[in-house]
Design an enzyme around this catalytic site. Structure first.
Site, PDB file in Angstrom:
ATOM      1  N   PRO A   1     -19.132  14.677 -22.713  1.00 35.35           N
ATOM      2  CA  PRO A   1     -19.670  13.396 -23.173  1.00 35.35           C
ATOM      3  C   PRO A   1     -18.902  12.839 -24.356  1.00 35.35           C
ATOM      4  O   PRO A   1     -18.238  13.573 -25.090  1.00 35.35           O
ATOM      5  CB  PRO A   1     -21.104  13.735 -23.553  1.00 35.35           C
ATOM      6  CG  PRO A   1     -21.183  15.197 -23.648  1.00 35.35           C
ATOM      7  CD  PRO A   1     -20.071  15.773 -22.851  1.00 35.35           C
ATOM      8  N   CYS A   2     -19.009  11.538 -24.511  1.00 34.23           N
ATOM      9  CA  CYS A   2     -18.134  10.849 -25.457  1.00 34.23           C
ATOM     10  C   CYS A   2     -18.658  10.816 -26.885  1.00 34.23           C
ATOM     11  O   CYS A   2     -17.925  10.485 -27.793  1.00 34.23           O
ATOM     12  CB  CYS A   2     -17.907   9.427 -24.984  1.00 34.23           C
ATOM     13  SG  CYS A   2     -19.428   8.561 -24.642  1.00 34.23           S
ATOM     14  N   GLN A   3     -19.933  11.197 -27.104  1.00 28.49           N
ATOM     15  CA  GLN A   3     -20.453  11.115 -28.471  1.00 28.49           C
ATOM     16  C   GLN A   3     -19.596  11.976 -29.391  1.00 28.49           C
ATOM     17  O   GLN A   3     -19.275  13.098 -29.063  1.00 28.49           O
ATOM     18  CB  GLN A   3     -21.904  11.617 -28.566  1.00 28.49           C
ATOM     19  CG  GLN A   3     -22.899  10.689 -27.957  1.00 28.49           C
ATOM     20  CD  GLN A   3     -23.043  10.927 -26.470  1.00 28.49           C
ATOM     21  OE1 GLN A   3     -22.394  11.805 -25.928  1.00 28.49           O
ATOM     22  NE2 GLN A   3     -23.861  10.112 -25.831  1.00 28.49           N
ATOM     23  N   GLY A   4     -19.258  11.396 -30.527  1.00 30.43           N
ATOM     24  CA  GLY A   4     -18.600  12.199 -31.547  1.00 30.43           C
ATOM     25  C   GLY A   4     -17.127  12.438 -31.314  1.00 30.43           C
ATOM     26  O   GLY A   4     -16.568  13.384 -31.864  1.00 30.43           O
ATOM     27  N   PHE A   5     -16.469  11.607 -30.515  1.00 29.28           N
ATOM     28  CA  PHE A   5     -15.009  11.748 -30.453  1.00 29.28           C
ATOM     29  C   PHE A   5     -14.439  11.527 -31.834  1.00 29.28           C
ATOM     30  O   PHE A   5     -14.810  10.595 -32.535  1.00 29.28           O
ATOM     31  CB  PHE A   5     -14.398  10.675 -29.546  1.00 29.28           C
ATOM     32  CG  PHE A   5     -14.465  11.021 -28.107  1.00 29.28           C
ATOM     33  CD1 PHE A   5     -14.633  12.322 -27.685  1.00 29.28           C
ATOM     34  CD2 PHE A   5     -14.353  10.027 -27.159  1.00 29.28           C
ATOM     35  CE1 PHE A   5     -14.693  12.632 -26.352  1.00 29.28           C
ATOM     36  CE2 PHE A   5     -14.411  10.320 -25.827  1.00 29.28           C
ATOM     37  CZ  PHE A   5     -14.581  11.620 -25.424  1.00 29.28           C
TER      38      PHE A   5
END
Ligand SMILES: C[S@@+](CC[C@H](N)C(=O)[O-])C[C@H]1O[C@@H](n2cnc3c(N)ncnc32)[C@H](O)[C@@H]1O
Length: 366
Positions: free
Chosen positions: A73-77
């Site tokens: 998942p893309c959260q916190g890239f």
């Protein structure tokens, strides 16, 4: 023989659904920690091979597989430039790489948001290609637009294909283009193609009351596609706002007395907010909160400039969102309204996944 496949961070299984539609793939394992998304996956593809757990707690199967799909998942890239490989935000990438190194798939596919290409995680992945964990693999990456693969939605996504077949695999060629202007392609599919004919006034505002047991817990479900055509109960002020917005328009079409303070003070940007779809175009990206008109271009496209009676002043329903995300009518769902919306908005549109799967098959079979 079918290619064996693992789906990591499987969500409700949008990506697996596309591979299923392409044919020639057999899911042998999926990992998803959200019990509602995992239940939807189980209801569609079977409970036997999905692990509802934190990926960090799941052992890779002790066998080689042909294909791994999925995208952390893309959260916190982290931003480009932060190259700290021990950054905790990298841990989900490391889990994906762990499965790749332990099961040595011939091919793997990673799907992610557009900005992933500018993230430190993407850099990390590329560094592994030469002399690192992915030394055996050749990587191809690019930005694909779901609309170019027959999905009625302009959803840009970063796609990475890793190949252990001796050569890099190119990205799949587009099958559709705007107005079919690219020779050999069909015109983009539109909102009209996806949702024409569905009742403009949904009969219900709630999901049916039923539960099903998956992973030793009761979850709401199993819901058919038609159960997802659920309306909302907007306030009078919201209805007045919706009525001012023509197809393709948005918050900038509102008269001053209908503006919220934050919109009044923010004269530029966020152009999709309170947007109304257009019948003759693909929709914009369907996100997890498509049921909130202030979050994007989610108003129903029907709006007659001359006849206020011929306007549909509401946001799209869950069913309409699922259709714009290209889910087939046979796909079933588990969870509350909010959880199902999350599953729909997070999914890889099956049509995009199917195009990738069909394209890969020729390389895997060869
Ligand atoms: C973008 S969604 C995946 C969508 C999916 N590919 C599809 O097509 O439907 C990412 C998923 O990763 C799951 N996830 C996040 N962290 C996880 C973890 N540590 N272990 C297992 N799943 C996780 C989330 O619950 C979410 O459903």
């Amino acid at each position: 023989m079918d290619a064996s496949m693992i789906d990591l961070f499987a969500g409700c299984g949008g990506m697996t659904e596309g591979f299923r539609q392409a044919g020639g793939y057999k899911p042998v394992m999926a990992v998803e920690w959200d019990p509602y998304a995992a239940s939807t996956y189980a209801a569609n593809f079977g409970e036997d091979h999905i692990r509802c757990a934190d990926i960090a707690e799941v052992d890779a199967p002790g066998i080689d597989v042909d294909v791994i799909i999925g995208g952390p998942p893309c959260q916190g890239f982290s931003n480009l430039g932060s190259k700290d490989v021990d950054d905790p935000r990298n841990k989900l990438w490391k889990q994906y790489l762990r499965f790749v190194t332990e099961t040595r798939p011939k091919v793997f596919v990673i799907e992610n948001v557009e900005r992933f290409r500018r993230s430190a995680e993407f850099e990390l992945l590329k560094q592994e290609e030469h002399g690192g964990l992915l030394d055996e693999y050749k990587l191809t990456s690019g930005l694909l637009l779901a609309a170019d693969y027959g999905v009625p939605q302009r959803r840009p996504r970063t796609i990475i294909i890793g190949s252990r077949l001796g050569k890099a695999i190119p990205l799949p060629p587009a099958t559709h283009s705007e107005n079919g202007r690219v020779p050999g392609t069909e015109p983009w599919r539109t909102v009209a193609d996806a949702i024409t004919g569905l009742p403009s006034k949904p009969a219900h505002t709630t999901l049916p009351t039923s539960t099903v047991r998956f992973f030793e817990r009761d979850v709401p479900g199993i819901f058919k596609a038609a159960d997802l055509h659920i309306g909302r109960q907007p306030t009078q002020r919201s209805l007045e706002r919706y009525d001012c917005i023509p197809p393709g328009g948005g918050r900038f079409d509102l008269p001053d007395h209908l503006l919220s303070n934050c919109w009044r003070n923010k004269r530029t940007g966020t152009t999709d907010v309170m947007g109304r779809m257009r019948w003759d175009r693909p929709s914009l990206t369907i996100r997890t909160e498509f049921f909130k008109p202030e979050k994007g271009q989610y108003l129903h496209p029907q709006w007659d400039p001359n006849d206020p009676q011929n306007r549909v002043n509401r946001v799209i329903t869950h069913l309409e969102a699922a259709r714009l995300q290209d889910f087939p009518v046979s796909f079933v769902w588990c969870g509350s309204k909010i959880e199902i919306a999350k599953q729909i908005g997070n999914a890889v549109p099956p049509g995009l996944a199917k195009a990738i799967a069909t394209h890969l098959r020729q390389y895997i079979e060869a």
